[in-house]
Design an enzyme around this catalytic site. Structure first.
Site, PDB file in Angstrom:
ATOM      1  N   SER A 160       0.831  -1.196   0.000  1.00 52.91           N
ATOM      2  CA  SER A 160       0.000   0.000   0.000  1.00 52.91           C
ATOM      3  C   SER A 160       0.877   1.263   0.000  1.00 52.91           C
ATOM      4  CB  SER A 160      -0.957  -0.045   1.195  1.00 52.91           C
ATOM      5  OG  SER A 160      -1.962   0.919   1.093  1.00 52.91           O
ATOM      6  N   ASP A 162      -9.877  -4.390  -4.687  1.00 58.52           N
ATOM      7  CA  ASP A 162      -9.315  -3.498  -3.679  1.00 58.52           C
ATOM      8  C   ASP A 162     -10.138  -2.211  -3.592  1.00 58.52           C
ATOM      9  OD1 ASP A 162      -7.765  -1.830  -2.071  1.00 58.52           O
ATOM     10  OD2 ASP A 162      -5.869  -2.480  -2.951  1.00 58.52           O
ATOM     11  N   HIS A 186      -7.983  -5.296  -0.235  1.00 57.85           N
ATOM     12  CA  HIS A 186      -6.743  -4.598   0.106  1.00 57.85           C
ATOM     13  C   HIS A 186      -5.926  -5.482   1.038  1.00 57.85           C
ATOM     14  CE1 HIS A 186      -4.270  -1.057   0.037  1.00 57.85           C
ATOM     15  NE2 HIS A 186      -4.261  -0.961   1.362  1.00 57.85           N
TER      16      HIS A 186
END
Length: 215
Positions: free
Chosen positions: A113, A164, A196
């Site tokens: 991320s 996601d 995610h």
């Protein structure tokens, strides 16, 4: 300048010949990703795994850290945020190399991320060429001077869940296109039905990349 620190796993062999730096996401800390090192230690017994905490206490999580704050304008926020955080990460890597006797060519950056954004931003702008970059669920913010003729071009693998809701998987596809267009060796894996996070198929894809680069 802020000094980074966090959990690390020494090489199982007792001698560090490779370095894997694990960069966590927004609101987490180094302990969130050091488990990846535990997963890979058996396969890479000569690797030192290091998972630094990001330089800032997280505004959205009192127990976590952030590489940069989340702004209302996410695009502008990550462009400016990555630029501001980059020198801290670059200095951390330089210190690690000086302490370990290793260098860019022995090192893979792995990020998730926001950490993936930092891995890509810094990893494609270092003076030396890394062994590779693994970016889970991230986006690419090119540094100034990206892809200059003499700039290093480390191999990159991008991994993203197609469901996601936090970081649009289209951002990894765009990163793959931009990197490939500028002469980088890029692979992209999209995990079907994954949000995610890191799914088993994505982890296996990253493991194969790591073994090809360091094994």
């Amino acid at each position: 300048m802020t000094k980074l620190s966090g959990p690390m796993l020494p090489p199982r062999s007792g001698t560090a010949r490779q370095l894997v730096v694990l960069l966590h996401g927004y609101g987490a800390d180094g302990s969130d990703l050091i488990d990846l090192g535990r997963h890979w230690r058996t396969l890479l017994p000569d690797a030192l795994f290091v998972a630094p905490n990001a330089p800032r206490r997280c505004g959205g999580s009192p127990f976590g850290y952030e590489w940069f704050p989340l702004e209302v304008d996410r695009i502008a926020g990550r462009i400016e945020g990555a630029r501001q955080a980059a020198p801290v990460l670059a200095e951390f890597l330089s210190d690690l190399w000086a302490q370990s006797g290793l260098g860019a060519a022995d090192t893979v950056l792995v990020g998730f991320s926001q950490g993936a954004m930092m891995a890509l931003h810094v990893g494609t702008a270092l003076p030396g060429e890394l062994a590779g970059i693994v970016a889970f669920s991230g986006a690419f913010v090119p540094a100034d001077g990206f892809a200059a003729p003499a700039a290093p071009r480390p191999p990159v693998t991008l991994i993203h869940g197609d469901a996601d809701p936090v970081v649009d998987p289209a951002l990894s596809r765009q990163a793959a296109d931009l990197l490939a267009a500028n002469g980088f060796e890029v692979t992209l894996h999209i995990s079907p039905g994954v949000g995610h996070g890191i799914a088993p198929d994505g982890l296996a894809f990253a493991t194969a990349f790591l073994m090809a680069r360091l094994g």
